[in-house]
Design a protein around this motif. Structure first.
Motif, PDB file in Angstrom:
ATOM      1  N   LYS A   1       0.830  -1.219   0.000  1.00 24.94           N
ATOM      2  CA  LYS A   1       0.000   0.000   0.000  1.00 24.94           C
ATOM      3  C   LYS A   1       0.857   1.259   0.000  1.00 24.94           C
ATOM      4  CE  LYS A   1      -3.960  -2.148   2.298  1.00 24.94           C
ATOM      5  NZ  LYS A   1      -4.786  -2.204   3.553  1.00 24.94           N
ATOM      6  N   VAL A   2       1.908   1.288   0.862  1.00 18.81           N
ATOM      7  CA  VAL A   2       2.758   2.472   0.943  1.00 18.81           C
ATOM      8  C   VAL A   2       3.544   2.646  -0.351  1.00 18.81           C
ATOM      9  CG1 VAL A   2       4.735   3.502   2.135  1.00 18.81           C
ATOM     10  CG2 VAL A   2       2.919   2.383   3.454  1.00 18.81           C
ATOM     11  N   GLY A   3       4.059   1.540  -0.897  1.00 21.59           N
ATOM     12  CA  GLY A   3       4.813   1.618  -2.141  1.00 21.59           C
ATOM     13  C   GLY A   3       3.968   2.091  -3.311  1.00 21.59           C
ATOM     14  N   ALA A   4       2.700   1.697  -3.335  1.00 21.47           N
ATOM     15  CA  ALA A   4       1.811   2.114  -4.428  1.00 21.47           C
ATOM     16  C   ALA A   4       1.585   3.618  -4.419  1.00 21.47           C
ATOM     17  CB  ALA A   4       0.481   1.376  -4.319  1.00 21.47           C
ATOM     18  N   LYS A   5       1.721   4.243  -3.228  1.00 22.29           N
ATOM     19  CA  LYS A   5       1.532   5.693  -3.115  1.00 22.29           C
ATOM     20  C   LYS A   5       2.839   6.455  -3.249  1.00 22.29           C
ATOM     21  CE  LYS A   5      -2.423   5.123   0.002  1.00 22.29           C
ATOM     22  NZ  LYS A   5      -2.956   5.374   1.371  1.00 22.29           N
ATOM     23  N   GLY A   6       3.923   5.725  -3.516  1.00 20.15           N
ATOM     24  CA  GLY A   6       5.215   6.374  -3.678  1.00 20.15           C
ATOM     25  C   GLY A   6       5.895   6.699  -2.368  1.00 20.15           C
ATOM     26  N   GLY A   7       5.438   6.119  -1.272  1.00 18.31           N
ATOM     27  CA  GLY A   7       6.026   6.404   0.031  1.00 18.31           C
ATOM     28  C   GLY A   7       7.300   5.622   0.273  1.00 18.31           C
ATOM     29  N   ASN A   8       7.998   5.982   1.358  1.00 19.38           N
ATOM     30  CA  ASN A   8       9.241   5.309   1.739  1.00 19.38           C
ATOM     31  C   ASN A   8       8.903   4.066   2.569  1.00 19.38           C
ATOM     32  OD1 ASN A   8      11.825   4.583   2.421  1.00 19.38           O
ATOM     33  ND2 ASN A   8      12.093   6.221   3.938  1.00 19.38           N
ATOM     34  N   THR A   9       9.254   2.902   2.061  1.00 16.74           N
ATOM     35  CA  THR A   9       8.938   1.639   2.744  1.00 16.74           C
ATOM     36  C   THR A   9      10.134   1.082   3.514  1.00 16.74           C
ATOM     37  OG1 THR A   9       9.542   0.340   0.782  1.00 16.74           O
ATOM     38  CG2 THR A   9       7.231   1.052   0.976  1.00 16.74           C
ATOM     39  N   GLY A  10      11.173   1.895   3.691  1.00 18.84           N
ATOM     40  CA  GLY A  10      12.405   1.409   4.303  1.00 18.84           C
ATOM     41  C   GLY A  10      12.206   0.807   5.685  1.00 18.84           C
ATOM     42  N   VAL A  11      11.494   1.527   6.545  1.00 20.67           N
ATOM     43  CA  VAL A  11      11.281   1.034   7.917  1.00 20.67           C
ATOM     44  C   VAL A  11      10.464  -0.249   7.903  1.00 20.67           C
ATOM     45  CG1 VAL A  11      10.233   1.553  10.149  1.00 20.67           C
ATOM     46  CG2 VAL A  11      11.491   3.333   8.933  1.00 20.67           C
ATOM     47  N   LEU A  12       9.457  -0.317   7.043  1.00 22.89           N
ATOM     48  CA  LEU A  12       8.636  -1.528   6.941  1.00 22.89           C
ATOM     49  C   LEU A  12       9.460  -2.700   6.427  1.00 22.89           C
ATOM     50  CD1 LEU A  12       5.362  -0.018   5.393  1.00 22.89           C
ATOM     51  CD2 LEU A  12       5.679  -0.848   7.728  1.00 22.89           C
ATOM     52  N   GLU A  13      10.335  -2.441   5.461  1.00 23.95           N
ATOM     53  CA  GLU A  13      11.181  -3.521   4.937  1.00 23.95           C
ATOM     54  C   GLU A  13      12.190  -3.987   5.974  1.00 23.95           C
ATOM     55  OE1 GLU A  13      12.422  -3.456   0.733  1.00 23.95           O
ATOM     56  OE2 GLU A  13      11.540  -1.446   0.670  1.00 23.95           O
ATOM     57  N   ASP A  14      12.682  -3.047   6.786  1.00 19.87           N
ATOM     58  CA  ASP A  14      13.573  -3.442   7.889  1.00 19.87           C
ATOM     59  C   ASP A  14      12.849  -4.372   8.858  1.00 19.87           C
ATOM     60  OD1 ASP A  14      15.614  -1.968   6.854  1.00 19.87           O
ATOM     61  OD2 ASP A  14      15.434  -0.298   8.268  1.00 19.87           O
ATOM     62  N   SER A  15      11.607  -4.012   9.195  1.00 14.52           N
ATOM     63  CA  SER A  15      10.825  -4.845  10.105  1.00 14.52           C
ATOM     64  C   SER A  15      10.582  -6.221   9.503  1.00 14.52           C
ATOM     65  CB  SER A  15       9.480  -4.172  10.422  1.00 14.52           C
ATOM     66  OG  SER A  15       9.674  -2.948  11.102  1.00 14.52           O
ATOM     67  N   ARG A  16      10.324  -6.245   8.195  1.00 11.89           N
ATOM     68  CA  ARG A  16      10.085  -7.530   7.539  1.00 11.89           C
ATOM     69  C   ARG A  16      11.350  -8.376   7.527  1.00 11.89           C
ATOM     70  NH1 ARG A  16       7.914  -7.386   1.463  1.00 11.89           N
ATOM     71  NH2 ARG A  16      10.048  -6.614   1.138  1.00 11.89           N
ATOM     72  N   ASP A  17      12.500  -7.763   7.236  1.00 13.38           N
ATOM     73  CA  ASP A  17      13.751  -8.525   7.213  1.00 13.38           C
ATOM     74  C   ASP A  17      14.096  -9.075   8.587  1.00 13.38           C
ATOM     75  OD1 ASP A  17      13.981  -8.072   4.547  1.00 13.38           O
ATOM     76  OD2 ASP A  17      15.718  -6.739   4.659  1.00 13.38           O
ATOM     77  N   GLU A  18      13.869  -8.277   9.628  1.00 14.96           N
ATOM     78  CA  GLU A  18      14.165  -8.749  10.987  1.00 14.96           C
ATOM     79  C   GLU A  18      13.210  -9.867  11.390  1.00 14.96           C
ATOM     80  OE1 GLU A  18      15.840  -9.070  14.824  1.00 14.96           O
ATOM     81  OE2 GLU A  18      16.568  -8.375  12.859  1.00 14.96           O
ATOM     82  N   THR A  19      11.949  -9.752  10.973  1.00 11.62           N
ATOM     83  CA  THR A  19      10.988 -10.825  11.246  1.00 11.62           C
ATOM     84  C   THR A  19      11.368 -12.097  10.505  1.00 11.62           C
ATOM     85  OG1 THR A  19       9.239  -9.153  11.504  1.00 11.62           O
ATOM     86  CG2 THR A  19       8.538 -11.426  11.249  1.00 11.62           C
ATOM     87  N   LEU A  20      11.846 -11.954   9.274  1.00 16.69           N
ATOM     88  CA  LEU A  20      12.315 -13.106   8.508  1.00 16.69           C
ATOM     89  C   LEU A  20      13.524 -13.758   9.172  1.00 16.69           C
ATOM     90  CD1 LEU A  20      11.957 -11.785   4.853  1.00 16.69           C
ATOM     91  CD2 LEU A  20      10.821 -13.793   5.791  1.00 16.69           C
ATOM     92  N   ARG A  21      14.411 -12.921   9.717  1.00 19.35           N
ATOM     93  CA  ARG A  21      15.577 -13.478  10.408  1.00 19.35           C
ATOM     94  C   ARG A  21      15.145 -14.313  11.604  1.00 19.35           C
ATOM     95  NH1 ARG A  21      18.479 -13.052  14.664  1.00 19.35           N
ATOM     96  NH2 ARG A  21      17.151 -11.411  15.514  1.00 19.35           N
ATOM     97  N   ARG A  22      14.196 -13.807  12.362  1.00 18.60           N
ATOM     98  CA  ARG A  22      13.701 -14.553  13.518  1.00 18.60           C
ATOM     99  C   ARG A  22      12.984 -15.833  13.079  1.00 18.60           C
ATOM    100  NH1 ARG A  22      10.056 -10.315  16.374  1.00 18.60           N
ATOM    101  NH2 ARG A  22       9.610 -12.110  17.732  1.00 18.60           N
TER     102      ARG A  22
END
Length: 440
Positions: A182-203
């Motif tokens: 949703k954020v990417g479709a609006k052209g927003g910065n998804t960096g923090v969300l992607e960080d959260s996703r990567d850390e969740t994937l690591r766990r």
């Protein structure tokens, strides 16, 4: 005016860069945070001899390397897998090998009692010692069986806990996928969300070995290493245990799991099916074989009353180690230590035959403990190596994506100087404009 616009664009770009640097420094201790960089480009210049239209911020870039991230996830999975198995194997080895619980002291006492009765097999006292030592040996079998059963319950309880944790992480990943889309479709910065996703994937990778596939909308499809789906877009699977079986439930379908899924969950499954249950079955076999040989040999002799020998042990064939006992009602005079009556009263022919079983009684248990010790040592070494590899993978990932305070300090100095220089450009342009007005 062009000079002022150029200076203003540089001022705003430097301010954005400084904000980005401050964000990096503020999150230096946040697990999984990926540092960001400002992406700048020169604006299109006008026609003629114009010097240009300044600078513009084209975006923020997460400084990340997907290859290093995948390496870290796989290292997490392997470390979780091997650490889980080695921990339970160490407990199993301690229980079976400890002098307080091992069968070896019980076997020593039992055969020592048989040796003591060899000189006076007709005496009651040494016969009572044989029964007492047999009861103590049976209790050691019972204790070991109870300890292995208790570990099996702990494994199942931990399996349920890991399943619950994995399901929570899968739900979080599905939600993060949805937000990133949703954020990417609006052209927003998804960096923090992607960080959260990567850390969740690591766990999650510490619980099961995963594979990911990036989609055009920024979402990640996640599956197990064996192909079972875990997350597709904003839909998450559930990992559940039904009695002894574990499976992935997704979109009305069920996919069975085994120890090959990796991570701590795979380690739990492997340990239970390939190590713990076989050890329990081998303990039952040892108990049944030992009791059977003793009872069979006693049946060939005669007791003090000249009657055929009675069994020394009783047990349930479905749970030999857990149920083995001294036969109910057995008395000292019922032990058939003599051979046939023709050999004379009070002979110890059958007792000598019982003593001949001594070496076989030790061999099976020593083989079990020895094999377990070798397996445990190998898994301990593998776990140590896997944890070192995980630490190295984390360091490589942090070397690229982590925040380096010295580097950020240098970048801040650069952008502060740029900010000041652009402010000076604006000030100079203002002075030139005022001078021009005063000349008119």
């Amino acid at each position: 005016m062009a000079m002022i616009n150029n200076g203003l664009s540089g001022l705003l770009a430097s301010q954005t860069a400084l904000n980005t640097m401050s964000q990096n420094v503020a999150n230096v201790n946040v697990p999984g945070y990926t540092r960001q960089e400002v992406m700048l480009s020169a604006r299109q210049s006008g026609f003629g001899v114009m010097g240009g239209n300044g600078v513009q911020v084209t975006g923020l870039r997460r400084v990340t390397d997907d290859f290093l991230a995948v390496q870290l996830w796989r290292a997490e999975s392997d470390a979780g897998y091997r650490t889980q198995v080695s921990g339970y194997l160490d407990q199993l080895e301690t229980v079976l090998g400890s002098p307080d619980s091992s069968l070896l002291p019980g076997l020593n006492n039992f055969f020592a009692a048989l040796h003591s009765a060899a000189e006076t097999p007709q005496s009651t006292a040494p016969r009572q010692q044989i029964i007492a030592s047999a009861g103590a040996l049976a209790q050691r079998f019972n204790y070991l069986a109870a300890q292995l059963d208790a570990q099996q319950r702990r494994v199942l309880d931990q399996t349920d806990a890991v399943n619950s944790q994995a399901n929570s992480l899968l739900a979080q990943l599905a939600e993060l996928n949805d937000q990133i889309k949703k954020v990417g479709a609006k052209g927003g910065n998804t960096g923090v969300l992607e960080d959260s996703r990567d850390e969740t994937l690591r766990r999650l990778s510490g619980l099961v070995e995963i594979r990911t596939a990036r989609q055009q909308d920024g979402t990640l499809n996640i599956s197990l290493s064996q192909g079972q789906p875990l997350v597709l877009g904003n839909q998450a699977a559930r990992i559940e245990r039904q009695d002894q079986d574990i499976g992935v439930h997704f979109a009305g379908q069920e996919f069975p799991l085994d120890g090959g899924i990796g991570g701590s969950l795979g380690g739990l499954i492997l340990h239970r099916h390939q190590q713990l249950l076989p050890a329990r079955e081998e303990l039952d076999r040892i108990a049944a074989d030992f009791a059977g040989k003793i009872n069979d040999q006693l049946a060939l002799g005669e007791d003090l009353h000249g009657q055929p020998g009675r069994p020394l042990f009783s047990l349930d064939g479905n749970d030999a180690a857990g149920s083995i006992r001294v036969a109910e009602g057995l008395q000292a005079e019922d032990l058939a230590l003599s051979g046939t009556s023709a050999a004379g009263p009070g002979n110890n022919d059958n007792l000598r035959a019982l003593l001949a079983l001594e070496d076989g009684g030790y061999e099976a248990f020593r083989t079990l403990v020895g094999a377990l010790a070798i397996t445990s040592a190998q898994w301990q070494a593998d776990a140590a190596a896997a944890n070192n590899i995980r630490a190295e993978a984390q360091a490589r990932r942090d070397g690229v994506s982590g925040v380096n305070l010295d580097e950020e300090a240098m970048n801040m100095m650069t952008y502060v100087q740029s900010y000041q220089a652009n402010a000076k450009v604006i000030s100079t342009a203002d002075q030139l404009f005022n001078t021009l007005l005063n000349m008119m």
